[in-house]
Design a protein around this motif. Structure first.
Motif, PDB file in Angstrom:
ATOM      1  N   GLU A  48       0.848  -1.292   0.007  1.00  0.00           N
ATOM      2  CA  GLU A  48       0.103  -0.053  -0.010  1.00  0.00           C
ATOM      3  C   GLU A  48       0.879   1.168  -0.121  1.00  0.00           C
ATOM      4  O   GLU A  48       1.981   1.432   0.542  1.00  0.00           O
ATOM      5  CB  GLU A  48      -0.612  -0.006   1.352  1.00  0.00           C
ATOM      6  N   VAL A  49       0.488   2.352  -0.636  1.00  0.00           N
ATOM      7  CA  VAL A  49       1.028   3.539  -0.764  1.00  0.00           C
ATOM      8  C   VAL A  49       0.102   4.720  -0.226  1.00  0.00           C
ATOM      9  O   VAL A  49      -0.783   4.509  -0.619  1.00  0.00           O
ATOM     10  CB  VAL A  49       1.505   3.819  -2.024  1.00  0.00           C
ATOM     11  N   GLU A  50       0.772   5.453   0.428  1.00  0.00           N
ATOM     12  CA  GLU A  50      -0.092   6.685   1.232  1.00  0.00           C
ATOM     13  C   GLU A  50       0.753   7.981   0.756  1.00  0.00           C
ATOM     14  O   GLU A  50       1.901   7.983   0.685  1.00  0.00           O
ATOM     15  CB  GLU A  50      -0.234   6.789   2.536  1.00  0.00           C
ATOM     16  N   ALA A  51      -0.341   9.099  -0.182  1.00  0.00           N
ATOM     17  CA  ALA A  51       0.451  10.023  -0.439  1.00  0.00           C
ATOM     18  C   ALA A  51      -0.599  11.308  -0.440  1.00  0.00           C
ATOM     19  O   ALA A  51      -1.673  11.151  -0.663  1.00  0.00           O
ATOM     20  CB  ALA A  51       1.067   9.800  -1.980  1.00  0.00           C
ATOM     21  N   SER A  83       8.204  11.996   0.628  1.00  0.00           N
ATOM     22  CA  SER A  83       6.701  12.303   1.355  1.00  0.00           C
ATOM     23  C   SER A  83       5.592  11.089   0.822  1.00  0.00           C
ATOM     24  O   SER A  83       4.591  11.204   1.364  1.00  0.00           O
ATOM     25  CB  SER A  83       6.251  13.537   1.013  1.00  0.00           C
ATOM     26  N   VAL A  84       6.311   9.966   0.327  1.00  0.00           N
ATOM     27  CA  VAL A  84       5.375   8.881   0.023  1.00  0.00           C
ATOM     28  C   VAL A  84       5.630   7.815   0.960  1.00  0.00           C
ATOM     29  O   VAL A  84       6.879   7.569   1.408  1.00  0.00           O
ATOM     30  CB  VAL A  84       5.595   8.443  -1.420  1.00  0.00           C
ATOM     31  N   LYS A  85       4.669   7.167   1.493  1.00  0.00           N
ATOM     32  CA  LYS A  85       4.990   5.947   2.750  1.00  0.00           C
ATOM     33  C   LYS A  85       4.480   4.759   1.736  1.00  0.00           C
ATOM     34  O   LYS A  85       3.190   4.788   1.407  1.00  0.00           O
ATOM     35  CB  LYS A  85       3.929   6.209   3.826  1.00  0.00           C
ATOM     36  N   LEU A  86       5.186   3.957   1.675  1.00  0.00           N
ATOM     37  CA  LEU A  86       4.801   2.308   1.185  1.00  0.00           C
ATOM     38  C   LEU A  86       4.954   1.267   2.446  1.00  0.00           C
ATOM     39  O   LEU A  86       5.792   1.371   3.224  1.00  0.00           O
ATOM     40  CB  LEU A  86       6.056   2.117   0.118  1.00  0.00           C
ATOM     41  N   LYS A  87       3.863   0.514   2.392  1.00  0.00           N
ATOM     42  CA  LYS A  87       3.897  -0.418   3.652  1.00  0.00           C
ATOM     43  C   LYS A  87       3.515  -1.836   2.810  1.00  0.00           C
ATOM     44  O   LYS A  87       2.430  -2.065   1.877  1.00  0.00           O
ATOM     45  CB  LYS A  87       2.740  -0.277   4.564  1.00  0.00           C
ATOM     46  N   GLY A  88       4.258  -2.892   2.964  1.00  0.00           N
ATOM     47  CA  GLY A  88       4.079  -4.191   2.524  1.00  0.00           C
ATOM     48  C   GLY A  88       5.020  -4.792   1.864  1.00  0.00           C
ATOM     49  O   GLY A  88       6.289  -4.381   2.095  1.00  0.00           O
TER      50      GLY A  88
END
Lengths: 291, 139
Positions: free
Chosen positions: A182-185, B22-27
């Motif tokens: 998943e990516v949050e931006a 500033s982008v967060k990647l999880k997994g």
């Protein structure tokens, strides 16, 4: 035999200026056929169905990305039909990717008839060929056609672009890729591309690789938004502001529902699931193209 | 020399995955191509290509790749098939293994380091050393 579906509203009614020259050229090349014009919403789809029923094997969309999208959603699944393109629209991303630049060059390409099979994407029950956009690119798609209009429309375009650039707020988005990560931006624009080529050296799109390329542009200054909107120029956006992901499926959620543009037309809103289609599209391409 | 090595490890272009600032990647991020990280990655990272961790990037994940260049922070084990470079601003907190290792002055590394040797023939017996000694004739 060729079946030409004309969207007279595409590209600020560009076809009105070139119609006679176009027909003359097609006649000279020996690929003249039946010309039909759409007169309202859903007409392009209806006309495409009529052309297929009449037995035409080459259906040519005369318009922009939106017109092509409507034609392909009717031709897909019919292995005997090949799509041709004469670009006259406001956005001609697909024609550009296929090496078809301008109506005159398009006629020669149709005559030489080089056919390729390219990937399609699927979203909200529709097939798409170039891209799905959320954020600035989607909200801007509605006013982009004014850029090719008369003086008054062009002035309106400039005013709306200024206003949009000043008021636009980044969208908090969550993207899930292939169920793996998943990516949050905080996004200025999210573009899920199948065959939209970006003027950025580190974004390589391939319409035959069976993958979707997602470009996420995070918050950028107002003057860069203006440049991006006016010139469709992303080259001034620095690398740290750009993310690129490759996947077969993407799910996009936003805090509040946001408009989703499919091949340049607003079709639905978030949340949305986008995936590679299991069908391919046969299309006439130029010998010199981007893939 | 170190800068030149870093450029050689990850060249922009190709089917590159980019995690912007500033982008967060999880997994679990799996790739066949190169990966450039300028943001935050949490989870697990595996690729057949190269990985570059930018100066302001924060990776909390195990990393497995052909080559890795670290200029930011990595908390996790790093398993590299060929070349691992940690620049002067790089921090690696975890175990590392690589064929070629380069750690610049100023880098921080806390963990175990394994650098595989060439495979040995286990069946071979050690050959004892024989020293030749002159013996004087005794009458």
């Amino acid at each position: 035999m060729y079946y030409y579906i004309v969207n007279p509203a595409a590209g600020g009614s560009k076809i009105n200026k070139i119609q006679d020259k176009l027909k003359s050229r097609l006649r000279a090349l020996g690929i003249m056929g039946e010309f039909v014009k759409s007169t309202g919403p859903d007409d392009v789809a209806k006309l495409t169905r009529m052309g297929i029923e009449k037995g035409y094997k080459t259906i040519v969309a005369v318009g922009g990305d939106g017109t092509i999208n409507e034609v392909l959603n009717e031709t897909i699944g019919n292995d005997k039909v090949v799509l041709g393109i004469i670009p006259t629209g406001t956005t001609n991303d697909l024609a550009d990717a296929l090496g078809i630049r301008g109506w005159y060059a398009a006629t020669g390409i149709l005559a030489s008839r080089k056919v390729e099979e390219i990937d399609l994407g699927r979203v909200a029950g529709r097939y798409f060929i170039t891209s799905v956009a959320i954020g600035f690119d989607a909200e801007f798609s509605g006013i982009k056609r004014l850029a090719n209009g008369n003086i008054l429309e062009r002035a309106m375009f400039g005013t709306k672009l200024l206003s949009k650039s000043a008021s636009f707020r980044p969208i908090k988005a969550k993207l899930k890729f292939d169920g793996n990560y998943e990516v949050e931006a905080d996004s200025f624009s999210i573009i899920v591309s199948n065959s939209k080529f970006f003027p950025l050296p580190f974004v390589k799109t391939a319409p035959k690789d069976n993958l979707l390329d997602t470009v996420v542009i995070t918050k950028i200054p107002g003057y860069k938004m203006l440049r991006y909107g006016y010139l469709s120029d992303a080259s001034s956006i620095e690398l740290p502001k750009i993310s690129v992901f490759h996947s077969e499926t993407i799910e996009i959620e936003t805090k509040k529902p946001k408009e989703v543009a499919v091949d340049g037309q607003i079709v639905t809103e978030t949340p949305v699931k986008i995936k590679m289609a299991d069908k391919k599209l046969k299309v006439i391409v130029a010998r010199k193209r981007k893939f | 020399m170190f800068e030149k090595g870093r450029d050689e490890i990850v060249k922009p272009g190709g089917s590159e995955t980019i995690v912007g600032a500033s982008v967060k990647l999880k997994g679990n991020l799996r790739s066949d191509g190169d990966i450039l990280i300028e943001g935050v990655v949490t989870g697990d990272l595996k690729t057949k290509g190269s990985v570059r961790v930018g100066e302001n990037a924060n990776v909390i994940a195990n990393v497995k790749a052909e080559n890795v260049a670290v200029s930011g922070s990595v908390q996790g084990n790093v398993e590299v098939k060929d070349r691992l470079e940690i620049s002067s601003t790089g921090r690696v907190l975890g175990d590392i293994s690589a064929n070629v290792l380069s750690i610049a002055p100023g880098a921080v590394f806390t963990g175990k380091c394994m650098m595989p040797e060439s495979p040995r023939d286990e069946s071979a017996q050690p050959t004892p050393e024989i020293e030749e000694v002159e013996v004087a004739n005794e009458k």
